[in-house]
Motif scaffolding. Sequence first.
Motif, mmCIF file in Angstrom:
data_model
loop_
_atom_site.group_PDB
_atom_site.id
_atom_site.type_symbol
_atom_site.label_atom_id
_atom_site.label_comp_id
_atom_site.label_asym_id
_atom_site.label_seq_id
_atom_site.Cartn_x
_atom_site.Cartn_y
_atom_site.Cartn_z
ATOM 1 N N MET A 1 53.854 81.200 2.939
ATOM 2 C CA MET A 1 54.550 82.348 2.393
ATOM 3 C C MET A 1 53.612 83.086 1.432
ATOM 4 N N LYS A 2 53.571 84.400 1.571
ATOM 5 C CA LYS A 2 52.707 85.214 0.727
ATOM 6 C C LYS A 2 53.553 86.136 -0.144
ATOM 7 N N ASP A 3 53.006 86.522 -1.273
ATOM 8 C CA ASP A 3 53.668 87.479 -2.145
ATOM 9 C C ASP A 3 53.343 88.884 -1.638
ATOM 10 N N PHE A 4 54.338 89.539 -1.049
ATOM 11 C CA PHE A 4 54.126 90.865 -0.462
ATOM 12 C C PHE A 4 53.645 91.881 -1.491
ATOM 13 N N ARG A 5 54.000 91.694 -2.767
ATOM 14 C CA ARG A 5 53.616 92.650 -3.813
ATOM 15 C C ARG A 5 52.106 92.732 -4.013
ATOM 16 N N ARG A 6 51.397 91.719 -3.542
ATOM 17 C CA ARG A 6 49.938 91.687 -3.694
ATOM 18 C C ARG A 6 49.220 92.431 -2.565
ATOM 19 N N LEU A 7 49.949 92.826 -1.552
ATOM 20 C CA LEU A 7 49.347 93.521 -0.412
ATOM 21 C C LEU A 7 49.268 95.023 -0.690
ATOM 22 N N LYS A 8 48.084 95.578 -0.556
ATOM 23 C CA LYS A 8 47.893 97.025 -0.762
ATOM 24 C C LYS A 8 48.702 97.831 0.246
ATOM 25 N N VAL A 9 48.847 97.325 1.455
ATOM 26 C CA VAL A 9 49.598 98.045 2.478
ATOM 27 C C VAL A 9 51.086 98.115 2.102
ATOM 28 N N TRP A 10 51.617 97.042 1.502
ATOM 29 C CA TRP A 10 53.007 97.097 1.040
ATOM 30 C C TRP A 10 53.137 98.103 -0.099
ATOM 31 N N GLU A 11 52.190 98.091 -1.023
ATOM 32 C CA GLU A 11 52.214 99.025 -2.146
ATOM 33 C C GLU A 11 52.199 100.472 -1.639
ATOM 34 N N LYS A 12 51.375 100.736 -0.634
ATOM 35 C CA LYS A 12 51.301 102.069 -0.041
ATOM 36 C C LYS A 12 52.656 102.450 0.563
ATOM 37 N N ALA A 13 53.284 101.517 1.263
ATOM 38 C CA ALA A 13 54.604 101.767 1.854
ATOM 39 C C ALA A 13 55.646 102.045 0.769
ATOM 40 N N HIS A 14 55.575 101.294 -0.301
ATOM 41 C CA HIS A 14 56.539 101.449 -1.390
ATOM 42 C C HIS A 14 56.435 102.840 -2.028
#
Length: 124
Positions: free
Chosen positions: A1-14
């Motif tokens: 399990m990974k912390d999605f908040r650490r992914l730049k792609v998730w941050e971009k989506a947010h």
Amino acid sequence: MKDFRRLKVWEKAHFLTLDVYKVTARFPREELYGLTSQLRRCSASMGANIAEGCGKEGNREIHRFLQIASGSASELDYHLLLARDLNYLTETDYQRVGKQLLEFRRMLTALLQKVGADRFNASC
């Protein structure tokens, strides 16, 4: 399990989703349950599916949720075009949000390729 908040792609989506909410706030009231809702749902779906994929075990599951996020990005692309053509979005807003979407899609494609390659290598 990974912390999605650490992914730049998730941050971009947010941040893209936050921008979509901002620009759709100016849409006509009669579009609240139509195009406004569609734009907001597909943009939020991108980050949500990345987050859900990060909560799964194994690259196969993560890859599947990243693909769903990619589908939502395509849906958002069309809805933005429709909103512009209906004159609900200014050309400036369309270009700005479209640029963010393009950057997101490039990052997501790179991540999909990495996860897909890792999945392939793990099965060999």
